[in-house]
Design a protein around this motif. Structure first.
Motif, short mmCIF file in Angstrom:
data_model
loop_
_atom_site.label_atom_id
_atom_site.label_comp_id
_atom_site.label_asym_id
_atom_site.label_seq_id
_atom_site.Cartn_x
_atom_site.Cartn_y
_atom_site.Cartn_z
N GLN A 131 -4.38 -6.39 15.16
CA GLN A 131 -3.28 -5.80 13.79
C GLN A 131 -2.12 -6.64 13.71
N ASP A 132 -2.47 -8.59 13.61
CA ASP A 132 -1.53 -8.93 13.27
C ASP A 132 -1.86 -10.17 12.43
N TYR A 133 -3.38 -9.77 13.01
CA TYR A 133 -3.81 -10.82 11.70
C TYR A 133 -4.36 -9.92 10.20
N MET A 134 -4.27 -9.00 10.68
CA MET A 134 -4.54 -7.72 9.14
C MET A 134 -2.95 -8.18 8.54
N ARG A 135 -1.61 -8.46 9.64
CA ARG A 135 -1.21 -8.69 9.10
C ARG A 135 -0.71 -9.24 8.26
N ARG A 136 -0.77 -10.69 8.55
CA ARG A 136 -0.92 -11.86 7.67
C ARG A 136 -1.60 -11.37 6.59
N ARG A 137 -3.75 -11.43 7.05
CA ARG A 137 -4.15 -11.16 5.39
C ARG A 137 -3.57 -10.02 4.56
N GLN A 138 -2.63 -9.42 4.78
CA GLN A 138 -2.20 -8.20 3.42
C GLN A 138 -0.84 -8.76 2.82
N GLN A 139 -0.18 -9.19 3.77
CA GLN A 139 1.15 -10.43 3.31
C GLN A 139 0.43 -11.17 2.70
N GLY A 140 -0.28 -11.83 2.79
CA GLY A 140 -1.01 -13.15 2.29
C GLY A 140 -1.22 -12.58 0.69
N ALA A 141 -2.13 -11.33 0.44
CA ALA A 141 -2.37 -10.88 -0.08
C ALA A 141 -1.82 -9.60 -1.24
N GLY A 142 -0.48 -9.81 -0.92
CA GLY A 142 1.02 -8.96 -1.75
C GLY A 142 1.05 -7.76 -1.23
N TYR A 143 0.69 -7.48 -0.07
CA TYR A 143 1.53 -6.24 0.03
C TYR A 143 3.25 -6.38 1.05
N ARG A 144 3.49 -5.40 1.05
CA ARG A 144 5.11 -4.53 1.32
C ARG A 144 4.83 -4.21 2.55
N GLU A 145 4.47 -4.14 3.63
CA GLU A 145 4.62 -2.94 4.78
C GLU A 145 5.42 -2.15 4.94
N ILE A 146 5.62 -0.81 4.64
CA ILE A 146 6.61 0.42 5.49
C ILE A 146 5.78 0.91 6.15
N ASN A 147 6.96 1.42 6.85
CA ASN A 147 6.68 2.54 7.87
C ASN A 147 7.27 4.10 7.29
N THR A 148 7.04 5.24 7.48
CA THR A 148 7.08 6.29 7.61
C THR A 148 6.52 7.48 8.25
N PRO A 149 6.99 8.40 8.47
CA PRO A 149 7.66 9.35 9.02
C PRO A 149 6.65 10.11 9.78
#
Length: 494
Positions: A131-149
Motif C-alpha cells: 500500500q505504501d508503494y502504491m501511495r508513492r506511485r500515485q502521488q508521483g503521478a499527480g493523484y490526490r488521496e482522499i477518504n470517504t464514508p
C-alpha cells in the motif's frame, strides 16, 4: 422438466425473465437445458482424460439449500497436453496462497467473519508495504488521496443508480429510531463525485485525479468465497479522474504507462488489454461513444500493449479497458481496469465551468491497477510462491547464532540492520545452525546472517541468500549498507 422430476432446471427457468431465450439441446430422446453441443458418446473423449475429484456443492451457492454432488473431470487432445495441465495444477497447489498464508503466518479466515481476512503481523507488513508503494506511485503521478464514508443513506445509492443494480450485493442496516436505511458502500465512485461537487470547478482545474484506498463490502454467497481471491470485505486501489473530453486520450495513456510500470515492479511483465466497446443497452449518444471508444483505443495501442477486442462488452455507461496479467505458471488474471463514464456525472449533477463560462459535464474515468489489495496479494503470493522480492518480504533478514557466545553481537548486529531500515529478527535458540538455516529457508526469509565466535570477534556477518549455497562474509557496516540498498522498493531505487 418438472414433470420429469428435474426440479433444479425448472427452478432456473422459472427465475428467468419472460422475454429470455431458453435453449434446449436434444440428444436422442433426452432433452437438456443447455446450449450444447454434447458429445454423442463417452467413446469420443479419447484417452487423454482424467477424473479429478468429487465434491459437495450447495444448490446455487446457497448454504440453506440442498447439497449436490459435483464430479470434476478434464479431457485434452493428447496425453502430453493432459500431463502438462496436471503439472500446472500440481504447481498451482504448491503455490496456493491459503496454504502459504498459514505456513508463513500471514493471515487466516474463520467462520465468524466469512469472507474477511484476519491479517497477522507479518501479513499486515506485506499489505502495508504494498500500500505504501502504491501511495508513492500515485502521488508521483499527480493523484490526490482522499477518504470517504463507509455507511451512507440508501437515498444516495438510489440517486447514483447502484440501489437498483447492486442492491442484492449490498450489506444493509436499518436504524429504527430514525427510520433510516443505510448501506455499506460496495464501491467508491459515487462518493468521489461528492468530493468533486464540493465547491466550484473550472476547466482550468481539470484533470482532477482522486485516489482512495477505499474499504468496500459486497455480499458473496458463502459457497463462492475463496481465500483472498473472493471475499466480502476488501480495499481497492481506487481512483477517479475527472477530465474534459479532449483530455481522455492523454489521461488513459498516462494510466497505461503507470500500470505497466507497477506490474513490472511487482514481477509481472506479460500484460494484455481487453478493449470492450458499446453494449446494446447503454446511456449516452452515439457521438459521445464514438469519442470515448476512439480515445481508449488510441491510448491502448499507444501503450504498446497487446490489445484484444471484445465487441459489445463495455459497461452501460461507457467503454473500458481491462488489463490481464500472466503469472509465473502461465495463469491469466484480470486485475486493472479503466472505464469511461458519461452517466454518473449526469446522475449526480457533477459540473465544471468551461472557457465559455457555461456549465459542462466532466468525463469520469474509473480506474484501478491492483483491483483489490486482498485479491492482488493472493495473486502475488502465488506468483512468487511466497518467495517475495527482498523489499516486500515481511522479514528481510534473520540474524542466527552458531553459539551462545555470539548472542550479544547478534543483538548488536540486528540493531544495526534495523537502523539501516531493514525488517530483522534474531534466532538465538540453542539449536544447530543447519537446523536454523533450513527452518528460515522454508519460511522464505531472503537473507540469513550467520554469526559465530569468529564473526563476533571480527565484527562481520556471514550472509546466506535464499536459494544460494555459498555465503558472503562482510563487515557489519558494509553488510547493512548492501542489504539496505537491496531492500529498497523499486520506485526508490530508480
Amino acid at each position: 422438466f418438472r414433470d420429469k422430476g428435474e426440479t433444479y432446471k425448472a427452478e432456473l427457468i422459472a427465475d428467468l425473465p419472460e422475454d429470455e431465450t431458453i435453449t434446449i439441446y436434444r440428444q436422442g430422446e433426452w432433452l437438456d437445458l443447455c446450449r450444447g453441443p454434447h458429445l454423442p458418446s463417452t467413446g469420443k473423449i479419447g484417452t487423454a482424460f482424467k477424473l479429478m475429484k468429487v465434491a459437495g456443492a450447495y444448490w446455487r451457492g446457497d448454504s440453506s439449500k440442498a447439497q449436490l454432488q459435483r464430479i470434476y473431470g478434464t479431457a485434452w487432445a493428447s496425453k502430453a497436453d493432459l500431463e502438462a495441465y496436471l503439472h500446472r495444477l500440481e504447481e498451482a497447489e504448491k503455490r496456493d496462497h491459503r496454504r502459504l498464508g498459514r505456513e508463513m503466518d500471514l493471515f487466516h479466515f474463520q467462520e465468524e467473519a466469512q469472507g474477511e481476512a484476519f491479517w497477522h503481523e507479518k501479513g499486515w507488513i506485506l499489505y502495508r508495504t504494498l500500500q505504501d508503494y502504491m501511495r508513492r506511485r500515485q502521488q508521483g503521478a499527480g493523484y490526490r488521496e482522499i477518504n470517504t464514508p463507509q455507511l451512507m443513506d440508501r437515498k444516495f445509492w438510489q440517486a447514483s443508480g447502484h440501489w437498483d443494480k447492486y442492491r442484492e450485493n449490498m450489506f444493509i442496516t436499518k436504524i429504527d429510531e430514525e427510520d433510516k436505511v443505510l448501506a455499506l458502500k460496495p464501491m467508491n465512485c459515487p462518493c468521489h463525485v461528492q468530493v468533486f461537487n464540493h465547491g466550484q470547478r473550472s476547466y482550468r482545474d481539470l484533470p482532477i485525479r482522486f485516489a482512495e484506498f477505499g474499504s468496500c463490502h459486497r455480499y458473496e454467497p458463502s459457497g463462492a468465497l475463496h481465500g483472498l481471491m473472493r471475499v466480502r470485505a476488501f480495499t481497492q486501489d481506487d481512483a477517479h479522474i475527472f477530465c474534459r473530453e479532449d483530455q481522455i486520450t492523454d489521461e488513459v495513456k498516462a494510466f497505461c504507462e503507470l500500470l505497466k510500470s507497477v506490474y513490472a515492479d511487482l514481477g509481472f511483465n506479460e500484460v494484455m488489454v481487453k478493449f470492450s466497446d458499446r453494449p446494446e443497452m447503454r446511456v449516452g449518444s452515439d457521438e459521445v461513444w464514438d469519442k470515448a471508444e476512439a480515445a481508449l483505443r488510441e491510448a491502448a495501442e499507444a501503450s504498446g500493449l497487446e490489445v484484444e477486442y471484445n465487441p459489445g462488452d463495455g459497461a452501460f455507461y461507457g467503454p473500458k479497458l481491462d488489463f490481464v496479467l500472466k503469472d509465473a505458471i502461465g495463469r491469466e488474471w484480470q486485475t486493472g481496469t479503466i472505464q469511461a463514464d458519461f452517466n454518473l456525472p449526469e446522475r449526480l449533477d457533477a459540473s465544471y465551468i468551461g472557457a465559455d463560462d457555461k456549465k459542462h459535464r466532466p468525463v469520469m474515468l474509473h480506474r484501478a491497477i491492483l483491483g483489490s489489495f486482498e485479491r492482488f496479494l493472493g495473486i502475488l503470493i502465488e506468483n512468487h510462491a511466497g518467495r517475495f522480492p527482498h523489499w516486500l518480504a515481511p522479514v528481510q533478514v534473520v540474524v542466527a547464532t552458531i553459539t551462545s557466545d555470539a548472542d550479544d553481537y547478534a543483538r548488536q548486529a540486528a540493531e544495526t540492520l534495523e537502523q539501516a531500515g531493514l525488517r530483522v529478527e534474531t534466532d538465538l535458540r540453542n539449536e544447530k545452525i543447519n537446523y536454523k538455516i533450513r527452518e528460515h529457508s522454508l519460511a522464505k526469509v531472503p537473507v540469513i546472517a550467520v554469526v559465530g565466535r569468529k564473526e563476533a570477534e571480527e565484527g562481520k556477518l556471514a550472509l546466506r541468500f535464499l536459494g544460494e549455497r555459498s555465503q558472503e562474509i562482510l563487515p557489519l557496516a558494509e553488510a547493512a549498507n548492501k542489504l539496505a540498498i537491496e531492500a529498497l522498493p523499486p520506485d526508490q531505487r530508480r
